[in-house]
Design an enzyme around this catalytic site. Sequence first.
Site, short mmCIF file in Angstrom:
data_model
loop_
_atom_site.label_atom_id
_atom_site.label_comp_id
_atom_site.label_asym_id
_atom_site.label_seq_id
_atom_site.Cartn_x
_atom_site.Cartn_y
_atom_site.Cartn_z
N GLY A 1 0.80 -1.22 0.00
CA GLY A 1 0.00 0.00 0.00
C GLY A 1 0.83 1.27 0.00
N LEU B 1 -3.47 -5.57 -5.65
CA LEU B 1 -2.39 -4.61 -5.46
C LEU B 1 -1.23 -5.21 -4.65
CD1 LEU B 1 -1.60 -1.62 -5.88
CD2 LEU B 1 -2.58 -1.17 -3.63
N ASP B 2 -0.03 -5.11 -5.19
CA ASP B 2 1.20 -5.52 -4.49
C ASP B 2 1.23 -7.02 -4.19
OD1 ASP B 2 1.82 -2.82 -4.51
OD2 ASP B 2 1.13 -2.49 -2.47
N GLN B 3 0.39 -7.80 -4.87
CA GLN B 3 0.31 -9.23 -4.58
C GLN B 3 0.86 -10.08 -5.71
OE1 GLN B 3 -0.92 -10.36 -1.60
NE2 GLN B 3 -1.04 -8.21 -1.04
#
Lengths: 289, 289, 289, 289
Positions: free
Chosen positions: A206, A232-234
Amino acid sequence: MSTEPDTTARLLITCPDQPGIVAAVTTFLYHHGVNITELDQHSTDPEGGRFFLRLEFQTPHLDVPRAALERAFREAVASHFEMNWRISYAADKPRMALLVSRHDHALMELLWRWQRGELRVDIPVVISNHPDLREAVERFGVRYEHVAIDAATHAESEARMLALLDGQCDFIVLARYMRILSAEFVARYPQRIINIHHSFLPAFVGADPYQQAYDRGVKLIGATAHYVTRDLDQGPIIDQDTARVSHRHEVPDLRRLGRDLERQVLARAVRWHVEDRVIVNGNKTIVFA
Amino acid sequence: MSTEPDTTARLLITCPDQPGIVAAVTTFLYHHGVNITELDQHSTDPEGGRFFLRLEFQTPHLDVPRAALERAFREAVASHFEMNWRISYAADKPRMALLVSRHDHALMELLWRWQRGELRVDIPVVISNHPDLREAVERFGVRYEHVAIDAATHAESEARMLALLDGQCDFIVLARYMRILSAEFVARYPQRIINIHHSFLPAFVGADPYQQAYDRGVKLIGATAHYVTRDLDQGPIIDQDTARVSHRHEVPDLRRLGRDLERQVLARAVRWHVEDRVIVNGNKTIVFA
Amino acid sequence: MSTEPDTTARLLITCPDQPGIVAAVTTFLYHHGVNITELDQHSTDPEGGRFFLRLEFQTPHLDVPRAALERAFREAVASHFEMNWRISYAADKPRMALLVSRHDHALMELLWRWQRGELRVDIPVVISNHPDLREAVERFGVRYEHVAIDAATHAESEARMLALLDGQCDFIVLARYMRILSAEFVARYPQRIINIHHSFLPAFVGADPYQQAYDRGVKLIGATAHYVTRDLDQGPIIDQDTARVSHRHEVPDLRRLGRDLERQVLARAVRWHVEDRVIVNGNKTIVFA
Amino acid sequence: MSTEPDTTARLLITCPDQPGIVAAVTTFLYHHGVNITELDQHSTDPEGGRFFLRLEFQTPHLDVPRAALERAFREAVASHFEMNWRISYAADKPRMALLVSRHDHALMELLWRWQRGELRVDIPVVISNHPDLREAVERFGVRYEHVAIDAATHAESEARMLALLDGQCDFIVLARYMRILSAEFVARYPQRIINIHHSFLPAFVGADPYQQAYDRGVKLIGATAHYVTRDLDQGPIIDQDTARVSHRHEVPDLRRLGRDLERQVLARAVRWHVEDRVIVNGNKTIVFA
């Protein structure tokens, strides 16, 4: 590792593991006059797992045209082993589009390496949601497009971006692009959008990871290059690195040190992607570096 | 850094920042015949922040007894600046108790360094919830106590442990102790219990971090030494480190590589604690390493 | 990387590079029921260079006895390509002898890893030119022999050592053995004696490298594991690593930090040697790690 | 570490060690309304050694003009302790001249950091013995002077360079300048010429260190930033770093990976020099980083 690029080709294969794959592939290539210069393989499990193979080979003595080679490979080898596969030729440079916001360090690093000949790509366009970096980009002889984006115009702006990208690029690098791409956008470029996240994922997903890192009091900061998925960011991680910090480093210091990490990690990940060294396996990567 | 331990003393100070602190402290020590050999300071904010100071000094020419020096310091300096402070003397070795379960690597590393003289502590007891490591520990001439612990007997077992520890040790190291200590236990040893967690915190809190790391596909594994607070894996971080891994490393490989990280990170953190190099500031640490 | 050791075998090959080697080898193995789980190759030059190949394979379905497999390989593949080659079986543990003087850290590290099962070797004997470490070694159930050595008795002492070693060990590790072995001794174990040198070679060859490093004011110290040749500190390097130091570190600090480096670098090099991951090529190594 | 630059000053002191130095200095500064924000000290030996002190302080409440402060310090403190000392003010940016040949990476790194505001210097001129980089440099708004140099014209060319430099710069960075400066040139800028050498010194002094590293088969390459003295590659080391390589890396790969190291090590060393964090002590440095 320093091969003549113009005669270099690469074969990437994913298939169910079973005995005989390497023998079949290498025998096929040998019979077509190809000299293998790199070979890497990986199996998640020799009994019932997935098998991954990357070959780099030299084609000066190739005895058939590319299309014929690929057709023959499909018929003689690939179909039998149920392979997902592709051959790429180093002479065909992939086209890399860049998205950026205001921070220029990751962008400049890639442009600078490209200008030096370290990154064998073409760069059709740099798109930014800010006008700030136009001059810096155009100095490299690269096209710069400003596409403003806000909550109200998000869909419209993405449509403008896709109009600039589709058919013009093979993959996209988010060189500190601070807007979140829609799931629809991401779905257009599966495993073909690389992001640099300014933390050691999965720590500090995040916003503002350096502030998060400061607040937690970590003794290392990190950076992570990963493929973008709708979460997101995964997405699958391509590369990561860390650098030592201390209580003396405040948030601006973390940002400064982090920039160096981000530049290096992203440059390495992009290089590996360009050289077809990365294979995605579910939410993880095989990197034949 | 290689000082004569028997005449070395250390003064640690925390107080509100304001001008004149270092001048007052160093002038006081100078007038009492002390030679300062290390001085580290840190301020979270020169305007209204907290100030942290660590001095290492040699006392062969000290002109007064310890108690008199400390009383004079309190009256002449510490009370004026509202200091939290303490002086420790390297000749007084701190007493380190060890808690361990079945994995012996972190324990053996500390015992081995202690035997070599690298860790200047006394070790009154090693407590384990398993009998397995008795022989390995007793070979070092160290007392081993087996205190079985399960959900039903948790409170009783902790009471037995505290009976072995209270008054016998100055701090406790959890050298891969796999049971969670109760909040009451932890409250007895504030900022005096050091744990080694086998991940790069705050990534992979909780159980089996190597499996978590494998599942996420990270390219680095980590280890974190931290003070234990009542919130699991949330305490102030003393040290961390990472090591590079790849898709070739399965969970047992991560554990093997991680053991080396854990040993080094824990040994470093314990050394810093023993040398009074760590000051806790809220949920973070100042490490004057 | 975490394979079942008892059915694992490894094939190491060195030969002139030419097309078709991998195809021939993997086809041969496939036809004998072998499943390849790792394959690494390297060529110094596809045109006229040397080719190096390491295969790790599983033999539960091997269709012939070992001797028959090896004879068939020689006739069907190896002689055609003029290969130097050997097959080793993980079930046959190599025998590692250790030579040590007074510093115990490298020795203890190896013994500790061996005891944990990390190093799959047998240890027939530890030989030292000092009596000091007898008790520490015998605790591991390992034989300890003290062979005093000085200038006058050098030849005689080496003869005693060779009497203890010849036929009893497959390779020798100098775990901080501070005497120089004669050229005759070294010639008995070509590419089978591993030394740990306490510097980043080729910097600081010879005596007391930490003092040399201190005098030069380097900002990193290093350690190097290498095969021993008749030229002191000049043999093929297997692994190296460095650690950051500063003006605060005096020679004893460098020695302390260096011990940690030496332990790790030597343990890694020995592991790679035991797993047949190292091939010597002139004065350099190929490490398929 | 992130202080307001315009009110930041730094005091650097070298003197014979004796008790009372820190007390005298900090008391003096306190009485002049100065707030110390960083303090680092080092002694080579508390008994008869050299003492080094660096203070960073804020001057918004300074009660006297600079010249008066310095005069008072000399009279009240410095002369008594036989100090070599100087005060620098962050508002007075040092002037950094750059010398370069054809490789642009180290130069571009410094220019890019300077443009971003990471390096608080003025850059009066870039001098090169080649014309190649003129356009790249002038894009940054920096003056570029081409001074050809060969054996016959060496003295004359250096005279031209000195005419461009003397009085115009405070220190010089050799950003991969491939010509050897004469002893006379070096003597004009003692401890004020920083070079980046592309190896881990003292390994691989002299020409083409990457080829030397390749030939020796090292497993790490390095880079070293050091002050230039009349003895080639022998000056006081400011910073070093290493990166892992393998048998797969040929000389061009080492050069490519080495460029990244050189950029980082040089940028760090220059930053420390600019922030007055480096004190030369004989042939070594004290770095208060």
